[in-house]
Structures are given as C-alpha cells and as structure tokens.
Enzyme design. Structure first.
Site, PDB file in Angstrom:
ATOM      1  N   THR A  30     -12.578   5.683  43.250  1.00  0.00           N
ATOM      2  CA  THR A  30     -13.423   6.283  44.283  1.00  0.00           C
ATOM      3  C   THR A  30     -13.883   7.689  43.941  1.00  0.00           C
ATOM      4  O   THR A  30     -14.829   8.201  44.547  1.00  0.00           O
ATOM      5  CB  THR A  30     -12.671   6.340  45.625  1.00  0.00           C
ATOM      6  N   CYS A  34      -6.548  13.022  47.295  1.00  0.00           N
ATOM      7  CA  CYS A  34      -5.917  12.973  48.613  1.00  0.00           C
ATOM      8  C   CYS A  34      -4.573  13.669  48.578  1.00  0.00           C
ATOM      9  O   CYS A  34      -3.985  13.898  47.521  1.00  0.00           O
ATOM     10  CB  CYS A  34      -5.689  11.518  49.057  1.00  0.00           C
ATOM     11  N   CYS A  38      -2.013  10.590  52.970  1.00  0.00           N
ATOM     12  CA  CYS A  38      -3.320  10.115  53.426  1.00  0.00           C
ATOM     13  C   CYS A  38      -3.170   8.801  54.186  1.00  0.00           C
ATOM     14  O   CYS A  38      -2.515   7.860  53.706  1.00  0.00           O
ATOM     15  CB  CYS A  38      -4.259   9.927  52.236  1.00  0.00           C
ATOM     16  N   ARG A  63     -13.529  14.830  44.247  1.00  0.00           N
ATOM     17  CA  ARG A  63     -13.863  15.558  45.471  1.00  0.00           C
ATOM     18  C   ARG A  63     -12.798  15.295  46.529  1.00  0.00           C
ATOM     19  O   ARG A  63     -12.060  14.299  46.484  1.00  0.00           O
ATOM     20  CB  ARG A  63     -15.234  15.138  46.001  1.00  0.00           C
ATOM     21  N   CYS A  65     -10.876  14.253  49.839  1.00  0.00           N
ATOM     22  CA  CYS A  65     -10.953  13.151  50.806  1.00  0.00           C
ATOM     23  C   CYS A  65     -11.381  13.701  52.170  1.00  0.00           C
ATOM     24  O   CYS A  65     -10.823  14.691  52.654  1.00  0.00           O
ATOM     25  CB  CYS A  65      -9.594  12.476  50.918  1.00  0.00           C
ATOM     26  N   CYS A  68      -8.145  12.695  54.927  1.00  0.00           N
ATOM     27  CA  CYS A  68      -6.853  13.403  54.981  1.00  0.00           C
ATOM     28  C   CYS A  68      -6.985  14.899  54.738  1.00  0.00           C
ATOM     29  O   CYS A  68      -6.029  15.645  54.913  1.00  0.00           O
ATOM     30  CB  CYS A  68      -5.864  12.797  53.983  1.00  0.00           C
ATOM     31  N   ASP A 439      27.072  41.724  56.216  1.00  0.00           N
ATOM     32  CA  ASP A 439      26.485  41.781  57.553  1.00  0.00           C
ATOM     33  C   ASP A 439      27.516  41.379  58.607  1.00  0.00           C
ATOM     34  O   ASP A 439      28.209  40.363  58.461  1.00  0.00           O
ATOM     35  CB  ASP A 439      25.279  40.846  57.624  1.00  0.00           C
TER      36      ASP A 439
END
Length: 489
Positions: A30, A34, A38, A63, A65, A68, A439
């Site tokens: 694709t 993601c 996702c 690129r 998604c 998501c 402490d």
C-alpha cells in the site's frame, strides 16, 4: 527493536498499543506506514517492513496512514532511558534545536562533529537529524492545520518551514493530503473560548496513575508561576521565541492540553516540554514489571500501576527550586520561590487564571541581593554559586546533559549533597535510575515495608530495581499521606 521481525509481527497482529512509538510498520503493498496498534486488518507478514522512526519511513517513500495517524504516537521511551549520544541528540531534536541552530548547532551542543552525529543517528534511527526534524515539522503542521484557524502561511512558518512551497510539498508527501485537506478532514472541535489558544490531546502508554504526578506539581506549585485551577495544572513557560501558558489535565486515555503562545513557532518545543514534564513517553509496563519482581514493592505497584516521575519544563528553574527546598518544608520552599518570582520574574498576562510571571532566568538571579534572602548564609552561598555558574555557562543543565558528568559537577558545588544532586538528576535531567536513599520519606516508607532504612543498605537492596529506581521512589513516596500524593479536587 525494529530489527526483531518476529516480535514486531506479533505486536502488529495483536494491535498492541504498548509498542506505539517503539517502531513503525511500513506496508509494501500500500505504500503507507502505521503504528503497531493500527485498527486496520494487519497485512501479511511478507508485506511488512519495520523502521525505527517515522522519518525513516518517509525517507523510504512511505506515507502516513490516515486511519491510525502514526505521527501522533507517543515518543520512543528509549530517549528518556538512555544518556548516550543518540539519546541526547534525540532529546535536543525534540526541543527544536535543529530547526533553530541547524545540525552544526546540534553537534556543537553535544561536543561532536556533524559527521559523527549524522553517522550515529542515522545508524540507529534510519534517518539523519535533518530528516527527523522534517518529520517533526510535518507533525506540528498537521496539528496546527487541524486544531487552529491560523492561515496556512502562518501554519507553515510556525511549524518551522522556510517556505510555503516546502510546507505544501512536505505535507502532501507525508500525509498524501494538502494542508487544506488536512483541515477539512479534521474532526470539528469546540472553540476554546479564548483567541490564540490551541487545544490538543497528549497521548501516553497505559497505564498512567495521575495522583502523584499532578499531586506533586500542584502541592509544590510556585504562586504566580504555577497553579491548580478547575481540575488542571497550569503554569507559565519560557520558550525560545517567546512565552506561553499551558493547562494540563488528566483524562481517560490522554492528557488534555491547552496552550496559549505568544509566538506559534514555539508549539513543537512547548509540547515536547509538557510531555517531558509529565513523563508521557515512559514505558510503564517495563517499569512496573521490574519493580513488581520485588515482593516488598509488589503491593504498591499492583495498587496503583503506571506511576510517572514528575519532571520539569526548565532544568535551571528546578535546580534553583531544589536549593530553596533544602531542609525546609514544602510551604517554606514555595514562599522562598514566590519571593524570587515577584522580585525578578518577567510579568505575563493570564486572562484565564492567576498566573503572573515567568520564573526568573539564572542571568536575572545572578544579580540578586543575597542579603534580602531569608535563609541561612550557607544556603545563600549555595544558591548564588549555582545561579552564577548557570549564568556564565560553567554549568549546563538541559536535555543534552550527560547524567553522570552533570551529577559530579553538581556535587562539586558548595552546599550540594547527594540528595540535592540526585533530585535534580531525577526530576530535571530525567535520569530514570536516580535514587534518593537519604530522603526522609523514602527511608520512612522503606522501614514500614520491612526494607533496610539506612542509606547504604537501602542502596544495596535497590540494585534489583535498576534502571528504574526513580520510579521506585515514586512508589515509596506514595505510602505517605503528604499532599504530593493526592490528585487535587
């Protein structure tokens, strides 16, 4: 982690949100990348490749998604756990140093050549500092486009782009949408009610227990600089291009954030510092798993998993406040700090609350009249030495600090003992393994739990808690009824 293909595939197939930000899944069929969680149907393992950063995915031609939104993942916890060169570089990149000073400025701060920085960062992140800063600019641009009504030209320059064309090209390449399409597709949010206020959600890895986190910030708040109002912690921010006011409130699954900035170019830095303040990039599952292995800590972790270390937005400010708090009550420390703020802080306007000043810089404090400080002479000497060293650059406290070296430098200052140096290491420098065996609250809790209460014996026992001893301190402190452990009403 991205090199462990089998483990990454399992995380993607189970949609495990704990790994968001650890690595990114690029889908060969694709051309998108993601986050592991996702909600889409996971691709076949043969179609997945894994990258250590969003910038590496973008450089490989993938690129983001649209479903998501991997650019909104929590940051990798690696950069808050480590103090090596790459981790320090990543903290500075998140703080906007590359955008303001370039790679040469980044290298100068770290004391290495630009070639060394490029090589080491690229080897681990799959992309160089410029690409990482570019990915960060794209995230900021998306945020501004979706959450404000700023003209796109203002969005471009506020996000750090040098030209409108570069802004448009980058947004289209990363998100496969134009800037105007990002704005059109974004969910409609209710108006903030105050012009110039940006409202957003800060993600984190679950679980997150907010009581000690916000309780500590509210209980130690310096009047004029910080306040708890209407269920939110609010404070002023000194930023590279101006100043800001932020309101942070815990919500299911996120932290609600309202930012008012005098210059929108400071948005990326403001978000980074707020995330650091609330320790939102921590890996609570790894922390709690390690601490739960000690039977003495098991009930504390099981009762309230996901405690974070309350940190700071300004390392020098915290160091000054740590000195003011030496051997005095929380109320007395706030009073001392408020006097410094009133006398030396920069005034600001706050239409939504009662904030009045920025905390004074070391340069402003270096000129203060020590005789006007209502504290013992030795502590005045400690304070004035600290601010002068900070002002003249002899001591540097920041995201790029080397933890062991800075701790040693602090201990060399007059009046600095292990407690002061370690609380600065824990809350200002972000060392997850800083420990406070001297402490009083830690020792009381240790005694009640049947742990050794002497500093040396407790330090030996705490070896099993490494590298998360700063988180163990939060669990030990939480056994007390002090207001720092209670989420304010």
């Amino acid at each position: 982690m991205h090199t462990d293909t089998e483990r990454c595939v399992r995380a993607v197939q189970s949609k495990d949100a704990r790994f968001d930000g650890w690595f990114y899944t690029a889908v060969l069929t694709t051309g998108i990348y993601c986050r592991p969680s996702c909600p889409a149907v996971p691709p076949k393992p043969a179609h997945m490749v894994f990258h250590p950063s969003a910038a590496a995915c973008q450089q490989a031609g993938f690129r983001a998604c649209k479903r998501c939104r991997p650019d909104t993942s929590p940051g990798s916890p690696e950069w808050n756990v480590r103090a090596d060169l790459v981790a320090r570089a990543m903290r500075l990149i998140a703080d906007g140093v590359v955008d303001r000073e370039g790679v040469t400025g980044l290298a100068a701060r770290l004391g290495y050549s630009t070639r060394q920085i490029e090589r080491q960062v690229r080897a681990e992140l799959g992309a160089g500092p410029l690409a990482l800063a570019r990915a960060q600019r794209a995230r900021t641009a998306r945020l501004l486009a979706e959450t404000t009504d700023l003209p796109m030209a203002d969005v471009a320059f506020a996000a750090g782009f040098s030209s409108i064309r570069t802004f448009n090209d980058t947004v289209r390449e990363v998100f496969a949408l134009s800037p105007s399409e990002l704005r059109t597709r974004a969910p409609k949010h209710a108006a903030s009610g105050t012009p110039g206020v940006i409202t957003l959600r800060l993600p984190f890895r679950a679980p997150l227990h907010p009581d000690n986190l916000f309780g500590h910030l509210a209980a130690t708040a310096v009047p004029g600089v910080e306040e708890w109002r209407d269920g939110a912690y609010r404070r002023t921010l000194r930023l590279p291009y101006g100043h800001g006011i932020v309101a942070l409130a815990p919500r299911p699954g996120h932290i609600a954030c309202r930012l008012a900035l005098s210059d929108p170019r400071d948005l990326t830095v403001a978000i980074s510092r707020c995330r650091r303040l609330l320790d939102l990039d921590a890996d609570p599952v790894a922390v709690d798993e390690q601490l739960r292995a000690d039977p003495a800590l098991t009930p504390l972790v099981d009762k309230a998993p996901g405690r974070r270390v309350p940190r700071t937005v300004d390392e020098a400010e915290f160091a000054v406040r740590a000195v003011l708090g030496q051997q005095v009550s929380t109320a007395a420390a706030r009073t001392h700090a408020a006097r410094l703020v009133t006398a030396h802080g920069t005034p600001v306007d706050d239409p939504e609350g009662g904030l009045t000043h920025l905390f004074p810089t070391p340069e402003e404090l270096a000129a203060l009249d020590t005789d006007a400080l209502a504290m013992p002479r030795t502590r005045r000497t400690t304070l004035t030495t600290l601010v002068r060293r900070l002002a003249d650059g002899g001591l540097r406290l920041g995201a790029d600090s080397d933890w062991p070296e800075t701790r040693a430098a602090l201990l060399a200052l007059p009046g600095f003992g292990p407690w002061t140096a370690d609380v600065i290491a824990m809350r200002a420098l972000g060392d997850p393994d800083a420990f406070l065996p001297t402490d009083l609250g830690v020792r009381r809790a240790a005694d009640a739990l049947g742990l050794p209460s002497t500093p040396s014996a407790l330090t030996t026992r705490a070896t099993a808690w490494r590298p998360w001893r700063a988180y163990a301190v939060q669990y030990l402190w939480a056994t007390d009824s002090h207001p720092i452990n209670v989420l304010p009403a």
